[in-house]
Design an enzyme around this catalytic site. Structure first.
Site, PDB file in Angstrom:
ATOM      1  N   SER A  12     -11.868   3.920  -4.662  1.00 51.48           N
ATOM      2  CA  SER A  12     -10.460   3.697  -4.650  1.00 51.48           C
ATOM      3  C   SER A  12     -10.069   2.971  -6.180  1.00 51.48           C
ATOM      4  CB  SER A  12      -9.908   2.710  -3.897  1.00 51.48           C
ATOM      5  OG  SER A  12     -10.553   1.370  -3.592  1.00 51.48           O
ATOM      6  N   ASP A  51      -2.982  -5.897  -4.544  1.00 53.75           N
ATOM      7  CA  ASP A  51      -3.166  -5.753  -2.863  1.00 53.75           C
ATOM      8  C   ASP A  51      -4.264  -6.575  -2.448  1.00 53.75           C
ATOM      9  OD1 ASP A  51      -5.075  -4.117  -3.421  1.00 53.75           O
ATOM     10  OD2 ASP A  51      -4.186  -2.274  -2.526  1.00 53.75           O
ATOM     11  N   HIS A  71      -7.434  -4.426  -4.742  1.00 54.87           N
ATOM     12  CA  HIS A  71      -7.432  -3.791  -5.985  1.00 54.87           C
ATOM     13  C   HIS A  71      -6.904  -4.479  -7.286  1.00 54.87           C
ATOM     14  CE1 HIS A  71      -7.606  -0.652  -2.706  1.00 54.87           C
ATOM     15  NE2 HIS A  71      -8.683  -0.552  -3.332  1.00 54.87           N
TER      16      HIS A  71
END
Length: 352
Positions: free
Chosen positions: A38, A318, A321
């Protein structure tokens, strides 16, 4: 349908022919191929049935051009975008799953998938494993070879950069499933993880890759969702120890590949040391919050959740990240500086 297919191949042949005339004179980067999790995914997970690991809803992308949630796990651009921009691209190459014709792929492809890992078991059922990402590249390579021939494809791939940001989810999964282990078991895990990664890199080399850019594992024991598990609110130092160990083992693996494979070049970005420095003196880097997420704090950035207004002052967007601001700082530190990128800087790997 056959006529449309012929037109697409003619267009591809024309574009690549023009491009190759240019690269025979100037040593430019032909394409970017992106693999990992991610931290480098720009939307492949948007196309997956699972809803476990996605970022295609507001407020993700609030600072992306147009305020669009693209599937990037941040408030705006991520590291691969800033790197691509340094090389003259607008942003990351398109996602593999979104490509519908060969022309779209001629400057590169992003195969990364949020939640994925080096091991197939990491993120199984909700992401695209790194082994599958490599197989997806094989498909792109086959189409490229068919379109422009083997010799031209070899030159094209040798002047491309293969980019990785990976291992983070494997380490977290190991901790979650196994807990704190003794040094022997910890060493065994790192050896297995690194060997699998090394095999993936060698597979890509055998397929024509020559330039590798590897972003090391970061300070992942300090992400907000893990801090909440520590009574003091501090970092899970065992995970950080695994991250450091994996980075050291990865460097050795890269050195061995470079010693044994002709033309193998690499730049390893020491993300761990840089973000550790930022965390130790955040004010110097314009940050005021290095503990909680701007959106969702410790619990996750849900659809249409409230988020902070001073996003550039946050380390985390978040629960796991970085913000666009931190991604940019990492890229700037590594692009030309040798302190955090070795044995070549990203600039040297790309242009020298």
């Amino acid at each position: 349908m056959e006529r449309k297919s012929r037109i697409i191949h003619i267009k591809l042949a024309f574009v690549v022919a023009v491009f190759f005339r240019a690269i025979m004179v100037n040593a430019v980067i032909t394409a970017l191929y992106v693999f990992g999790d991610s931290t480098i995914d720009v939307g492949n997970n948007n196309f997956l049935e699972s809803n476990i690991s996605k970022a295609n809803f507001p407020p993700y992308g609030v600072d992306f051009p147009g305020g669009t949630p693209t599937g990037r796990f941040s408030n705006g651009f991520i590291g691969i975008d800033f790197f691509a921009q340094k090389l003259g691209f607008l942003q990351s190459p398109p996602t593999f799953i979104s490509i519908v014709n060969d022309v779209q792929a001629y400057r590169g492809v992003n195969f990364a998938s949020g939640g994925s890992g080096i091991f197939d078991a990491t993120g199984a059922g909700s992401s695209i494993s790194q082994n599958q990402q490599v197989r997806n590249f094989q498909e792109i390579r086959s189409r490229l070879t068919t379109g422009i021939g083997g010799l031209a494809a070899g030159i094209y791939l040798s002047r491309s950069i293969f980019i990785f940001s990976t291992g983070n989810n494997d380490i977290i999964r190991y901790y979650v499933t196994s807990g704190v282990q003794g040094q022997t078991l910890q060493d065994q895990f790192i050896v297995q993880l690194t060997n699998e990664f090394k095999n993936q890199l060698q597979t890509l080399y055998n397929l024509g890759a020559r330039k590798f850019l590897v972003f090391g594992s970061g300070l992942i024991g300090c992400i907000p969702i893990l801090r909440v598990t520590v009574p003091s609110g501090g970092c899970v130092e065992y995970i950080n120890s695994l991250s450091r160990q994996f980075n050291s083992a990865t460097l050795i693996a890269l050195q061995e590949l470079a010693a044994n494979l002709s033309g193998f070049r690499y730049s390893f970005v020491n993300v761990f040391d840089f973000v550790s420095l930022v965390s130790s003196d955040p004010v110097t880097y314009g940050l005021t919050n290095i503990v909680s997420g701007c959106c969702g704090n410790y619990t996750g950035c849900k659809p249409n959740a409230a988020y902070c207004s001073n996003r550039d002052a946050y380390f985390y967007w978040d629960e796991a990240h970085p913000t666009q601001a931190l991604f940019k700082k990492i890229n700037e530190a590594a692009f030309q500086g040798s302190q955090y990128a070795s044995p070549e800087t990203i600039y040297q790997l790309a242009f020298v």
